[in-house]
Scaffold this active site. Structure first.
Site, PDB file in Angstrom:
ATOM      1  N   GLU A   1       0.829  -1.214   0.000  1.00 33.85           N
ATOM      2  CA  GLU A   1       0.000   0.000   0.000  1.00 33.85           C
ATOM      3  C   GLU A   1       0.860   1.259   0.000  1.00 33.85           C
ATOM      4  O   GLU A   1       0.620   2.192   0.769  1.00 33.85           O
ATOM      5  CB  GLU A   1      -0.946   0.000   1.205  1.00 33.85           C
ATOM      6  CG  GLU A   1      -1.914  -1.160   1.174  1.00 33.85           C
ATOM      7  CD  GLU A   1      -2.959  -1.125   2.292  1.00 33.85           C
ATOM      8  OE1 GLU A   1      -2.904  -0.234   3.153  1.00 33.85           O
ATOM      9  OE2 GLU A   1      -3.830  -2.000   2.285  1.00 33.85           O
TER      10      GLU A   1
ATOM     11  N   GLU B   1      -3.809  -9.127   0.638  1.00 32.05           N
ATOM     12  CA  GLU B   1      -4.218  -8.869   2.026  1.00 32.05           C
ATOM     13  C   GLU B   1      -5.724  -8.947   2.064  1.00 32.05           C
ATOM     14  O   GLU B   1      -6.411  -8.276   1.277  1.00 32.05           O
ATOM     15  CB  GLU B   1      -3.714  -7.491   2.445  1.00 32.05           C
ATOM     16  CG  GLU B   1      -3.583  -7.347   3.939  1.00 32.05           C
ATOM     17  CD  GLU B   1      -2.956  -6.013   4.312  1.00 32.05           C
ATOM     18  OE1 GLU B   1      -1.838  -5.712   3.864  1.00 32.05           O
ATOM     19  OE2 GLU B   1      -3.612  -5.279   5.067  1.00 32.05           O
TER      20      GLU B   1
HETATM   21  C1  GAL Z   1      -3.976  -2.569   5.540  1.00 30.14           C
HETATM   22  C2  GAL Z   1      -2.472  -2.500   5.798  1.00 30.14           C
HETATM   23  C3  GAL Z   1      -2.080  -3.349   6.994  1.00 30.14           C
HETATM   24  C4  GAL Z   1      -2.991  -3.082   8.127  1.00 30.14           C
HETATM   25  C5  GAL Z   1      -4.395  -3.398   7.703  1.00 30.14           C
HETATM   26  C6  GAL Z   1      -5.432  -3.270   8.784  1.00 30.14           C
HETATM   27  O1  GAL Z   1      -4.408  -1.514   4.814  1.00 30.14           O
HETATM   28  O2  GAL Z   1      -1.771  -2.946   4.691  1.00 30.14           O
HETATM   29  O3  GAL Z   1      -0.758  -3.078   7.346  1.00 30.14           O
HETATM   30  O4  GAL Z   1      -2.873  -1.748   8.488  1.00 30.14           O
HETATM   31  O5  GAL Z   1      -4.751  -2.510   6.673  1.00 30.14           O
HETATM   32  O6  GAL Z   1      -6.714  -3.542   8.274  1.00 30.14           O
END
Ligand code: GAL
Length: 820
Positions: free
Chosen positions: A436, A512
């Site tokens: 991100e 993710e």
């Molecule tokens: C994502 C990020 C992670 C964590 C997660 C929490 O956007 O890549 O590191 O912050 O959100 O939902």
């Protein structure tokens, strides 16, 4: 001064990256003991004659901040987290764990190089990671600087050493700036430090590259590239490489005489017949031992551990390992080990990986930075595929003092070290150049992506590159996503189809996923789906229906993996809870200071969601999990939904013998109904919950009972392993439960326990998984969180370790562990 000399010992080898050592020609030590540590700036602490007698004695790995105390003022950040859609800065408490990781810390120790020959040897100091901005001094002189706290780096210190064999003084200054992280980074020499002595003519650190350009059932072709330092071009070098399997049996060998050719390494091809292929199910390893001689004289010996396996990403069709399609059943892991902080411990990492593997996970994403070498080595051995990630920030800041300060000068060096370090590990199946990164929305962002991807390709042409992207509109339009080999989307499941259609690679990975939040053993009513749900008790409901505004529930990801060939599977955010980032209780919500994203809590105890993942990811094993608990005094007569996570397609629920009806998983209703069995209208009455599960043919397959627990009666200690080894590193984990007379868990008990550990071991730490608990991990007293916690014991000598847990109002619990 005492060195812990470890040669040809497999345990040690696990901590040295990707090679074995030949006793006669090269040696290596891990510098664990006899370090002195002091927090705060110390003038001239690099000097040889500096008086450190008043400093604290520590062993390394060491995390100076995990001992607390927790305080909301520790790195309190007044920020708008733009990647979460925030526009206005607010007070973020607990974002980096509420622990005192900021500031300067100094480490000092002496070391000797027995038999040091300044003309004929080279000596290196290898740091597996140092948090952060490491400045390293030997004998009062600065030998180097390495800013990124997560990467492995090394310095050749030969020319800084005393030539008369006397003790050398090593000093390391570390500094963590406030607002340098989005989570708890740890502090200090939190990973191992090694001293390596080689002949002057030698294979350098990460100087081999073993790949398998052809893999088939009948034979595999193994390509071994070997760099040799300090040999003039034009010199004949004889290299003999012997490949052995994991049992030590030789499978093939080859001898060649070659010359280094304009910087190109020596190169050999060997053929392994009937290869045993590496996969998560069969983590078969091989060793390539290369002997290098010049003019008939042995110069160096070097062994590279590797695996034989084929990885392919095929447009429209997905990811194939050894010719078989599979979807990543992955989890994201941060590097901290809960109560142990960031200080690396191999057995604690192994435990985490085992818990993940038992759930059916087959892959790990090392979010969002280079992992400890121990993790990658264990993934090779245990069978978990790895996405090794590098950065959370490039040139554009996420955190005021984040990596962007170093990016321009250091990004290439950091990537080179990462790729060279892990390119021989069969578990590693792709590189991630970032998570991100705000750069994804810059007009020229694709150029930065190309710059980084090209470095990975140059250092390792055998693996593809990905990145976790969350600004889908930006990356689809500006060429950023099209530039990167493997499209990795963070969340935004509703845009996968679009990504698949618009991008050239025709594949989408859930780099993710999830970010479902829950607290173990906490259930809120009414039971509803919701984003950013805030409860008065600052806990998220373990019914597993709460998520973030940017994220989703597990079922969205299960369905995408099942329904489309072109999805590559997922990496769930996260396998374990971690310190920091206590979303949704992150804005002025102290005392929350650890995450609630974990499928497993900070104490390593599974939340209910664990069984949901297991029921889908490991259908061959029986899963029959009922939630919530059945101790709802005061809720008699009220609606108390019951959920069941099971690999069976249907089940019937009974409360005190009364059927609540039969439920079957269905594709007709909500996505939850496809994967969970849910009885929403159950009326609570204390007693017995019974579940009968049916198989595909409608036959009774299994039964499970859950009872309302009676009064708390005694403490149960359940060791995760009966025997632990006394290698100075293995830790024993003991689940502690407050139970009723019959042994049922008292699921609402929150009493305080105290611990004694006697005999052959000592108390190490304790954790209860409560994200709001400010009790210190290293004090032998803690409240159970909903009846449970985890105690960690460190064996000190062979013999019996007696563990005692006491609390008011219940019988003391005792258990004996054996240390060997
Ligand atoms: C994502 C990020 C992670 C964590 C997660 C929490 O956007 O890549 O590191 O912050 O959100 O939902």
């Amino acid at each position: 001064m005492r060195f812990r000399l470890v040669i040809s010992c497999l345990l040690f080898l696990a901590s040295i990256p990707s090679f074995l050592l030949a006793q006669d020609v090269r040696k290596s030590w891990t510098l664990e003991d006899n370090w002195k540590f002091s927090k705060g700036e110390q003038e001239k602490a690099f000097a040889v004659d500096y008086d450190d007698s008043g400093w604290q004695e520590v062993t390394v790995p060491h995390d100076w901040a995990i001992y607390g105390p927790f305080d909301e003022r520790n790195d309190m950040q007044i920020v708008a987290v733009t990647q979460n859609g925030e526009k206005v800065a607010t007070k973020k408490t607990g974002r980096t764990g509420g622990l005192p990781y900021m500031g300067v810390g100094w480490y000092r120790r002496t070391f000797e190089v027995p038999g040091f020959d300044p003309e004929g040897q080279r000596v290196k100091l290898i740091f597996d990671g140092a948090m952060s901005e490491a400045q390293v001094y030997v004998n009062g002189e600065k030998v180097g600087f390495w800013p990124y706290g997560y990467n492995t780096f090394y310095f050749d210190v030969t020319d800084f050493l005393h030539t008369d064999g006397s003790k050398n003084q090593l000093a390391v200054r570390l500094e963590n700036k406030e607002q340098s992280s989005r989570w708890y980074p740890g502090a200090g020499l939190y990973r191992n430090v090694h001293l390596q002595v080689t002949p002057k003519t030698h294979v350098p650190v990460w100087g081999t590259f073993v790949s398998t350009p052809h893999v088939a059932e009948e034979y595999a072709s193994v390509n071994v590239k070997t760099e040799v330092k300090n040999v003039p071009e034009g010199t004949d070098i004889t290299i003999t490489t012997i490949i052995t399997d994991a049992s030590g049996k030789e499978v093939t060998q080859k001898e060649n005489t070659q010359q280094l050719n304009h910087g190109r390494p020596l190169e050999q091809f060997l053929t392994v017949n009937d290869p045993q292929l590496w996969s998560p199910e069969t983590p078969q390893l091989y060793f390539a031992k290369s002997t290098i001689s010049i003019g008939g004289k042995l110069v160096d010996e070097f062994t590279t551990r590797f695996g034989i396996r084929k990885i392919e990403f095929i447009a429209d069709k997905g990811f194939f390992l050894n010719g078989q399609r599979r979807k990543f059943q992955g989890v994201n892991l941060h590097h901290d080990l809960g109560p142990l902080g960031a200080a690396v411990n191999r057995s604690a990492i192994k435990r985490q990986l085992k818990i993940m593997k038992d759930m059916g996970a087959d892959a790990i994403r090392t979010s969002h930075n280079m992992p400890a070498p121990e993790l990658v080595e264990l993934c090779d051995e245990m069978g978990l595929m790895v996405m090794v990630e590098s950065f959370d920030e490039w040139d554009v800041a996420k955190c005021k003092n984040g990596y962007h300060r170093f990016f321009d000068e250091w990004a290439e060096k950091d990537l080179v070290n990462m790729v060279r370090h892990y390119r021989n590990n069969p578990s590693v199946v792709m590189w991630s150049i970032g998570n991100e990164v705000p750069t994804q929305c810059s007009a020229d962002g694709y150029k930065v992506a190309k710059f980084l991807q090209d470095i990975c390709h140059r250092e390792d042409p055998t693996r593809l590159v990905t990145a976790g992207m969350d600004r889908i509109s930006c990356v689809l339009d500006n060429g950023f996503a099209a530039m990167i080999d493997v499209t990795g989307f963070n969340y935004r499941t509703h845009r996968y189809q679009e990504g698949y259609e618009k991008l050239p690679h025709s594949l989408v990975l859930g780099s993710e996923t999830g970010s479902t939040v829950s607290s173990r053993g906490v259930y809120h009513f009414s039971v509803e789906k919701g984003a950013q749900v805030i409860h008065e008790d600052q806990q998220s409901s373990a019914y597993g229906l709460e998520y973030c505004s940017w994220s989703n529930l597990p079922e969205d990801d299960f369905a995408l993996a099942e329904d489309y060939d072109w999805t590559l599977g997922q990496f769930v955010w996260t396998g374990f809870d971690y310190l920091g980032e206590p979303t949704p209780y992150d804005t002025d919500a102290w005392p929350n200071h650890s995450s609630m994203f974990g499928i497993v809590d900070l104490a390593g105890i599974p939340k209910d969601r664990y069984y949901l993942y297991k029921s889908v990811w490991k259908p061959e094993e029986e899963t029959l999990h009922i939630l919530p608990h059945w101790n709802w005094e005061g809720r008699e007569g009220e609606k108390t939904p019951v959920f069941v996570y099971t690999n069976y397609p249907s089940a019937e629920l009974f409360i005190n013998g009364k059927s609540q009806g039969k439920k079957a998983k269905t594709k007709e209703g909500s996505l939850q109904e496809r994967y969970r069995l849910m009885w929403m209208d159950v009326t609570y009455e204390p007693g017995e919950v019974k579940l009968i599960a049916y198989d595909d043919n409608g036959n009774k397959a299994a039964e499970k009972l859950l009872h309302t627990a009676g009064k708390a009666h005694h403490i149960n200690l359940i060791p995760e392993k009966e025997k632990v080894s006394v290698d100075g590193k293995e830790l024993a984990f003991v689940r502690v439960q407050v139970v009723d007379k019959e042994g049922n868990l008292c699921p609402t008990d929150q009493r305080s326990l105290s611990f004694e550990v006697n005999g052959a071991g000592a108390f190490k730490a304790v954790a209860n998984g409560d994200p709001t608990s400010l009790e210190l991990f290293h004090k032998p007293t803690m409240k159970v969180f909903n009846g449970q916690l985890t105690l960690i014991v460190s064996p000190e000598k062979s013999g019996e370790i007696k563990v005692v847990a006491k609390a008011k109002g219940v019988k003391t619990g005792e258990e004996t562990l054996s240390a060997y």
